[in-house]
Design an enzyme around this catalytic site. Structure first.
Site, PDB file in Angstrom:
ATOM      1  N   CYS A  13       0.859  -1.187   0.000  1.00  0.00           N
ATOM      2  CA  CYS A  13       0.000   0.000   0.000  1.00  0.00           C
ATOM      3  C   CYS A  13       0.894   1.235   0.000  1.00  0.00           C
ATOM      4  O   CYS A  13       2.117   1.144   0.174  1.00  0.00           O
ATOM      5  CB  CYS A  13      -0.917  -0.003   1.218  1.00  0.00           C
ATOM      6  SG  CYS A  13      -0.036   0.102   2.793  1.00  0.00           S
ATOM      7  N   CYS A  97       2.073   6.496   8.048  1.00  0.00           N
ATOM      8  CA  CYS A  97       1.118   6.646   6.944  1.00  0.00           C
ATOM      9  C   CYS A  97       0.224   7.862   7.202  1.00  0.00           C
ATOM     10  O   CYS A  97      -0.262   8.042   8.324  1.00  0.00           O
ATOM     11  CB  CYS A  97       0.272   5.379   6.843  1.00  0.00           C
ATOM     12  SG  CYS A  97      -1.108   5.531   5.699  1.00  0.00           S
ATOM     13  N   GLU A 128       0.000  -0.252  15.157  1.00  0.00           N
ATOM     14  CA  GLU A 128      -0.862   0.902  14.871  1.00  0.00           C
ATOM     15  C   GLU A 128      -1.782   1.202  16.048  1.00  0.00           C
ATOM     16  O   GLU A 128      -1.954   2.356  16.438  1.00  0.00           O
ATOM     17  CB  GLU A 128      -1.704   0.658  13.613  1.00  0.00           C
ATOM     18  CG  GLU A 128      -2.580   1.847  13.267  1.00  0.00           C
ATOM     19  CD  GLU A 128      -3.612   1.564  12.185  1.00  0.00           C
ATOM     20  OE1 GLU A 128      -4.731   2.110  12.282  1.00  0.00           O
ATOM     21  OE2 GLU A 128      -3.318   0.798  11.233  1.00  0.00           O
ATOM     22  N   ASN A 225      -3.621  -7.435   8.185  1.00  0.00           N
ATOM     23  CA  ASN A 225      -4.357  -7.217   6.941  1.00  0.00           C
ATOM     24  C   ASN A 225      -4.334  -8.472   6.067  1.00  0.00           C
ATOM     25  O   ASN A 225      -5.327  -8.856   5.450  1.00  0.00           O
ATOM     26  CB  ASN A 225      -3.732  -6.009   6.221  1.00  0.00           C
ATOM     27  CG  ASN A 225      -3.916  -6.044   4.726  1.00  0.00           C
ATOM     28  OD1 ASN A 225      -2.984  -6.388   4.001  1.00  0.00           O
ATOM     29  ND2 ASN A 225      -5.088  -5.695   4.266  1.00  0.00           N
ATOM     30  N   SER A 267       1.356  -5.822   2.658  1.00  0.00           N
ATOM     31  CA  SER A 267       2.754  -5.938   3.085  1.00  0.00           C
ATOM     32  C   SER A 267       3.540  -6.923   2.214  1.00  0.00           C
ATOM     33  O   SER A 267       4.659  -7.295   2.544  1.00  0.00           O
ATOM     34  CB  SER A 267       2.799  -6.401   4.545  1.00  0.00           C
ATOM     35  OG  SER A 267       2.034  -7.585   4.700  1.00  0.00           O
TER      36      SER A 267
END
Length: 283
Positions: A13, A97, A128, A225, A267
């Site tokens: 991403c 990010c 995160e 993810n 990733s």
């Protein structure tokens, strides 16, 4: 004739791409660079950067460092990390990010406004999420799944946020449950903070997985993810295997197969998916 397709929508991403570019630029100058935690949840990409000179450290290691450069990865960090860097004269290369950064600021403002429960739908202990909870002086409540929503105090105000890579469907289920159960005297506000770059991959990868006899989902097993996207592939195509690299491909999987789809997480580097394709062609 065996056909192999690599999913165009898979791969890093924006946030991960930026973090890796910043690391590569710094290392290309010949500078010593530390990274706080794995730069990406992919062992092979971490190893590639390690060979370029990137040194991965944890928070305890950082306490002992002075007058060095430390890269903060896309996941973001709590305020304490920046304070530690200031004390130890550490130069921060901030690759947080922009989507995560915006979310951190929203949660910090809500915390400073006071009152109510700040609730984060996310994975406990995830980098995160630790950064998000840190914006609230560790007072935020983290719920990992819909089942945990019942532990909230529905007599008090609730402000709901989400880790950027969580499932949109499950987030909406949580919202509905809170709306149905919150006290009429209490305020409930939800903030859709799920990254669309990640959320849009769900329907895309689902369509991709239905097109092939066999799906190889290439991903580090630590990726939050990746687990969500892999489960979606498995749901629509039971002949789906999660692998970290080409060495995990079993020749028996290829028997009687005409089309193979190779995809991955936010990733997963493109070069790794290409290595898997090349390994199959050699078989």
């Amino acid at each position: 004739m065996l056909q192999i397709e690599i999913d165009n929508g898979s791969g890093f991403c924006f946030g991960v791409t930026t973090a890796i570019q910043k690391a590569e630029e710094e290392l290309a100058k010949g500078n010593k660079l530390y990274c706080l935690g794995d730069i990406v949840h992919n062992g092979m990409e971490c190893e590639r950067l390690r060979q370029m000179g990137l040194i991965t450290i944890n928070h305890a290691d950082m306490e002992l460092l002075h007058d060095v450069k430390v890269l903060l990865r896309a996941h973001g960090e709590p305020p304490e990390t920046y304070e530690l860097a200031r004390r130890n004269h550490i130069e921060i290369i901030d690759a947080t990010c922009p989507v995560v950064l915006q979310l951190q600021r929203k949660i910090k403002r809500q915390h400073e406004a006071g009152n109510g429960q700040i609730v984060i739908f996310g994975k406990k202990g995830h980098a995160e999420v630790l950064g998000l909870v840190g914006q609230t002086q560790s007072t935020a409540i983290v719920i990992e799944s819909f089942e945990e929503v019942r532990k909230l105090d529905f007599s008090r105000d609730i402000y709901l946020y989400s880790q950027t890579t969580k499932s949109l469907d499950e987030f909406h289920r949580i919202i509905e449950y809170i709306q149905q159960n919150i006290s009429p005297e209490a305020t409930f506000k939800s903030f859709d903070t799920i990254c669309r770059n990640v959320a849009n991959r769900m329907p895309n990868i689902s369509t991709f997985a239905t097109k092939h006899d066999l799906i190889l989902f290439v991903c580090g097993r630590k990726s939050s993810n990746g687990r969500v996207l892999f489960n979606e592939c498995l749901r629509v195509n039971p002949n789906t295997h999660l692998i970290e690299g080409p060495e995990e491909i079993a020749p028996s999987w290829l028997e009687g197969i005409q089309t193979i789809g190779i995809c991955g997480a936010t990733s997963t580097p493109k070069w790794l998916m290409e290595q898997c394709r090349d390994a199959i062609l050699k078989m």
